[in-house]
Motif scaffolding. Structure first.
Motif, PDB file in Angstrom:
ATOM      1  N   GLN A   1       0.828  -1.223   0.000  1.00 25.67           N
ATOM      2  CA  GLN A   1       0.000   0.000   0.000  1.00 25.67           C
ATOM      3  C   GLN A   1       0.856   1.265   0.000  1.00 25.67           C
ATOM      4  O   GLN A   1       0.555   2.225  -0.703  1.00 25.67           O
ATOM      5  N   LYS A   2       1.926   1.255   0.775  1.00 22.10           N
ATOM      6  CA  LYS A   2       2.790   2.445   0.851  1.00 22.10           C
ATOM      7  C   LYS A   2       3.343   2.821  -0.522  1.00 22.10           C
ATOM      8  O   LYS A   2       3.539   3.999  -0.832  1.00 22.10           O
ATOM      9  N   ASN A   3       3.580   1.818  -1.359  1.00 27.00           N
ATOM     10  CA  ASN A   3       4.143   2.080  -2.689  1.00 27.00           C
ATOM     11  C   ASN A   3       3.071   2.149  -3.774  1.00 27.00           C
ATOM     12  O   ASN A   3       3.392   2.136  -4.961  1.00 27.00           O
ATOM     13  N   ASN A   4       1.777   2.210  -3.324  1.00 27.19           N
ATOM     14  CA  ASN A   4       0.659   2.316  -4.270  1.00 27.19           C
ATOM     15  C   ASN A   4       0.668   1.218  -5.321  1.00 27.19           C
ATOM     16  O   ASN A   4       0.416   1.473  -6.503  1.00 27.19           O
ATOM     17  N   LEU A   5       0.997  -0.005  -4.894  1.00 27.82           N
ATOM     18  CA  LEU A   5       1.063  -1.104  -5.861  1.00 27.82           C
ATOM     19  C   LEU A   5      -0.322  -1.704  -6.053  1.00 27.82           C
ATOM     20  O   LEU A   5      -1.161  -1.700  -5.148  1.00 27.82           O
ATOM     21  N   ASP A   6      -0.538  -2.214  -7.242  1.00 32.86           N
ATOM     22  CA  ASP A   6      -1.817  -2.797  -7.600  1.00 32.86           C
ATOM     23  C   ASP A   6      -1.916  -4.169  -6.918  1.00 32.86           C
ATOM     24  O   ASP A   6      -1.003  -4.993  -7.045  1.00 32.86           O
ATOM     25  N   TYR A   7      -3.011  -4.431  -6.197  1.00 29.68           N
ATOM     26  CA  TYR A   7      -3.172  -5.746  -5.588  1.00 29.68           C
ATOM     27  C   TYR A   7      -4.651  -6.092  -5.413  1.00 29.68           C
ATOM     28  O   TYR A   7      -5.508  -5.215  -5.360  1.00 29.68           O
ATOM     29  N   THR A   8      -4.906  -7.396  -5.329  1.00 31.92           N
ATOM     30  CA  THR A   8      -6.247  -7.932  -5.063  1.00 31.92           C
ATOM     31  C   THR A   8      -6.094  -8.954  -3.952  1.00 31.92           C
ATOM     32  O   THR A   8      -5.095  -9.689  -3.940  1.00 31.92           O
ATOM     33  N   GLN A   9      -7.073  -9.025  -3.064  1.00 41.13           N
ATOM     34  CA  GLN A   9      -7.040 -10.014  -1.993  1.00 41.13           C
ATOM     35  C   GLN A   9      -8.287 -10.890  -2.124  1.00 41.13           C
ATOM     36  O   GLN A   9      -9.393 -10.357  -2.301  1.00 41.13           O
ATOM     37  N   THR A  10      -8.132 -12.198  -2.057  1.00 39.28           N
ATOM     38  CA  THR A  10      -9.266 -13.098  -2.245  1.00 39.28           C
ATOM     39  C   THR A  10      -9.038 -14.401  -1.490  1.00 39.28           C
ATOM     40  O   THR A  10      -7.903 -14.716  -1.112  1.00 39.28           O
ATOM     41  N   THR A  11     -10.133 -15.148  -1.307  1.00 39.17           N
ATOM     42  CA  THR A  11      -9.993 -16.496  -0.746  1.00 39.17           C
ATOM     43  C   THR A  11     -10.160 -17.555  -1.851  1.00 39.17           C
ATOM     44  O   THR A  11     -10.000 -18.740  -1.600  1.00 39.17           O
ATOM     45  N   GLU A  12     -10.479 -17.120  -3.062  1.00 41.09           N
ATOM     46  CA  GLU A  12     -10.850 -18.042  -4.151  1.00 41.09           C
ATOM     47  C   GLU A  12      -9.750 -18.176  -5.206  1.00 41.09           C
ATOM     48  O   GLU A  12      -9.561 -17.282  -6.031  1.00 41.09           O
ATOM     49  N   LEU A  13      -9.051 -19.291  -5.189  1.00 38.96           N
ATOM     50  CA  LEU A  13      -7.991 -19.505  -6.186  1.00 38.96           C
ATOM     51  C   LEU A  13      -8.553 -19.603  -7.607  1.00 38.96           C
ATOM     52  O   LEU A  13      -8.054 -18.962  -8.538  1.00 38.96           O
ATOM     53  N   GLU A  14      -9.618 -20.394  -7.774  1.00 34.21           N
ATOM     54  CA  GLU A  14     -10.130 -20.639  -9.129  1.00 34.21           C
ATOM     55  C   GLU A  14     -10.554 -19.344  -9.820  1.00 34.21           C
ATOM     56  O   GLU A  14     -10.374 -19.180 -11.023  1.00 34.21           O
ATOM     57  N   ALA A  15     -11.093 -18.412  -9.045  1.00 41.20           N
ATOM     58  CA  ALA A  15     -11.611 -17.174  -9.635  1.00 41.20           C
ATOM     59  C   ALA A  15     -10.508 -16.324 -10.263  1.00 41.20           C
ATOM     60  O   ALA A  15     -10.750 -15.599 -11.228  1.00 41.20           O
ATOM     61  N   VAL A  16      -9.302 -16.394  -9.709  1.00 44.27           N
ATOM     62  CA  VAL A  16      -8.222 -15.514 -10.192  1.00 44.27           C
ATOM     63  C   VAL A  16      -7.165 -16.252 -11.027  1.00 44.27           C
ATOM     64  O   VAL A  16      -6.334 -15.617 -11.682  1.00 44.27           O
ATOM     65  N   LEU A  17      -7.226 -17.571 -11.007  1.00 44.05           N
ATOM     66  CA  LEU A  17      -6.201 -18.363 -11.710  1.00 44.05           C
ATOM     67  C   LEU A  17      -5.995 -17.937 -13.172  1.00 44.05           C
ATOM     68  O   LEU A  17      -4.849 -17.827 -13.634  1.00 44.05           O
ATOM     69  N   PRO A  18      -7.064 -17.649 -13.924  1.00 41.40           N
ATOM     70  CA  PRO A  18      -6.853 -17.293 -15.346  1.00 41.40           C
ATOM     71  C   PRO A  18      -6.075 -15.998 -15.561  1.00 41.40           C
ATOM     72  O   PRO A  18      -5.575 -15.763 -16.656  1.00 41.40           O
ATOM     73  N   GLU A  19      -5.946 -15.158 -14.513  1.00 41.85           N
ATOM     74  CA  GLU A  19      -5.267 -13.859 -14.680  1.00 41.85           C
ATOM     75  C   GLU A  19      -3.756 -13.941 -14.495  1.00 41.85           C
ATOM     76  O   GLU A  19      -3.050 -12.978 -14.777  1.00 41.85           O
ATOM     77  N   LEU A  20      -3.257 -15.070 -13.943  1.00 41.15           N
ATOM     78  CA  LEU A  20      -1.892 -15.067 -13.399  1.00 41.15           C
ATOM     79  C   LEU A  20      -0.803 -15.414 -14.415  1.00 41.15           C
ATOM     80  O   LEU A  20      -0.929 -16.366 -15.179  1.00 41.15           O
ATOM     81  N   ASP A  21       0.293 -14.632 -14.369  1.00 44.96           N
ATOM     82  CA  ASP A  21       1.514 -15.009 -15.092  1.00 44.96           C
ATOM     83  C   ASP A  21       2.327 -15.990 -14.243  1.00 44.96           C
ATOM     84  O   ASP A  21       3.012 -16.875 -14.769  1.00 44.96           O
ATOM     85  N   ILE A  22       2.288 -15.761 -12.927  1.00 42.96           N
ATOM     86  CA  ILE A  22       3.016 -16.605 -11.976  1.00 42.96           C
ATOM     87  C   ILE A  22       2.040 -17.016 -10.879  1.00 42.96           C
ATOM     88  O   ILE A  22       1.338 -16.164 -10.328  1.00 42.96           O
ATOM     89  N   LEU A  23       2.030 -18.302 -10.545  1.00 44.07           N
ATOM     90  CA  LEU A  23       1.290 -18.756  -9.359  1.00 44.07           C
ATOM     91  C   LEU A  23       2.311 -19.296  -8.378  1.00 44.07           C
ATOM     92  O   LEU A  23       3.005 -20.274  -8.660  1.00 44.07           O
ATOM     93  N   TYR A  24       2.429 -18.620  -7.204  1.00 50.11           N
ATOM     94  CA  TYR A  24       3.404 -19.017  -6.184  1.00 50.11           C
ATOM     95  C   TYR A  24       2.639 -19.714  -5.055  1.00 50.11           C
ATOM     96  O   TYR A  24       2.002 -19.066  -4.239  1.00 50.11           O
ATOM     97  N   MET A  25       2.653 -21.051  -5.083  1.00 48.20           N
ATOM     98  CA  MET A  25       1.944 -21.838  -4.065  1.00 48.20           C
ATOM     99  C   MET A  25       2.816 -21.959  -2.813  1.00 48.20           C
ATOM    100  O   MET A  25       4.053 -21.971  -2.906  1.00 48.20           O
ATOM    101  N   THR A  26       2.169 -22.055  -1.653  1.00 51.43           N
ATOM    102  CA  THR A  26       2.951 -22.235  -0.418  1.00 51.43           C
ATOM    103  C   THR A  26       2.297 -23.279   0.475  1.00 51.43           C
ATOM    104  O   THR A  26       1.090 -23.501   0.423  1.00 51.43           O
ATOM    105  N   ARG A  27       3.123 -23.847   1.308  1.00 55.49           N
ATOM    106  CA  ARG A  27       2.687 -24.830   2.315  1.00 55.49           C
ATOM    107  C   ARG A  27       2.118 -24.087   3.520  1.00 55.49           C
ATOM    108  O   ARG A  27       2.636 -23.014   3.885  1.00 55.49           O
TER     109      ARG A  27
END
Ligand code: CP
Length: 305
Positions: free
Chosen positions: A199-225
């Motif tokens: 936020q401090k750097n005015n970066l574009d971001y979206t927050q969601t709980t739904e992976l499937e809804a945003v998956l088609p938009e991604l260049d990189i998907l970084y999964m974590t344990r």
């Protein structure tokens, strides 16, 4: 370079130099085989590790150097109550460079402030993991040919995932980066990263709980344990551990050029059926981790090749 505790201690020019050095190491490994002859790396790991520890050790061997390590933290004098500061002063008498992993956030910084040799943070609690970030950056750079103008999704445990915190800090400095933050509500990105970096750097971001809804938009998907070792109770871990499981079915929603990254270890969050998908990059990340650690050791020891 005296220390690497946080990825932001590296300028973009220094990261670029490390990336170019890594490409040269991949192209001409023999040219580096004796670069660190007579030098010693100490690996001080007070938390479990497979990739980080072994890749640091492999990196030093491939540079012609030597490695000092303890079988485990329980066999060091830390088990008798020795402080991180005293350990760092002591190991400085034996080694030319130290890589430290510690469950306490800030422990590698304490080591760096007390050591007389360069110290690298190999992961501190749920805080930072800058050398994983270097591996991630090299992987993205080799896959995409750039580190700018990318939509990057982070999925899973964004609260405790130190690799996520470090990579967001690194990517935030490149132009045209959009972050998509996918997590259960309880495992959202800590506010010190969201507010102070995104936020401090005015970066574009979206927050969601739904992976499937945003998956088609991604260049990189970084999964974590989901980081079991950072939970205060097992019940919460069991409830959240399988929040996201990437399957071949879900990968049909992803772009044909979406790169799937994961710092590993994987538990359940990526189906093994995806390993043969050309978009799966997590074992390339493992290899790239060794190469970037070779580049970093050369830089920190000021070795010319
Ligand atoms: N990515 C990573 O830090 O793996 P290890 O815990 O095996 O070192």
């Amino acid at each position: 370079m005296k220390r690497l505790i946080d990825i932001t201690e590296l300028s973009l020019q220094e990261i670029e130099r490390l990336l170019h050095r890594a490409e040269d190491i991949i192209a001409r490994p023999a040219a580096y085989a004796h670069a660190c002859e007579g030098k010693k790396l100490a690996t001080l790991f007070f938390e479990p590790s497979t990739r980080t520890r072994l890749s640091f050790e492999a990196a030093m061997y491939e540079l012609g150097g030597h490695v000092l390590s303890m079988a485990d933290a329980g066999s060091s004098s830390a088990a008798k109550g020795e402080s991180v500061a005293d350990t760092a002063k002591t190991v400085s008498c034996y080694a030319d460079i130290i890589a430290m992993r510690h469950p306490k956030e800030g422990a590698p910084l304490v080591a760096a402030l007390n050591a007389t040799v360069p110290v690298i943070n190999a992961g501190d609690g749920g805080h930072n993991h800058p050398t994983q970030t270097l591996a991630d950056l090299l992987t993205i750079y080799l896959e995409k040919g750039r580190l700018s103008n990318l939509t990057v999704g982070f999925c899973g445990d964004l609260k405790f995932g130190r690799t996520v915190h470090s990579l967001i800090n690194a990517l935030a400095r490149y132009v045209g980066i959009r972050f998509v933050l996918i997590s259960p509500t309880e495992l959202k990105l800590p506010s010190y990263v969201k507010k102070d970096v995104i936020q401090k750097n005015n970066l574009d971001y979206t927050q969601t709980t739904e992976l499937e809804a945003v998956l088609p938009e991604l260049d990189i998907l970084y999964m974590t344990r989901v980081q079991r070792e950072r939970f205060f109770n097992e019940e919460d871990y069991l409830r959240l551990k399988d929040s996201y499981i990437l399957t071949p079915e879900k990968m049909k929603l992803a772009r044909p050029d979406c790169s799937v990254l994961h710092p590993l270890p994987r538990v359940n969050e990526i189906s093994v059926a995806i390993d043969d998908d050309p978009r799966a990059c997590y074992f390339k990340q493992v290899f790239n981790g060794k190469i970037m650690r070779m580049a970093l050791i050369l830089e920190m020891l000021e070795v010319q090749v």
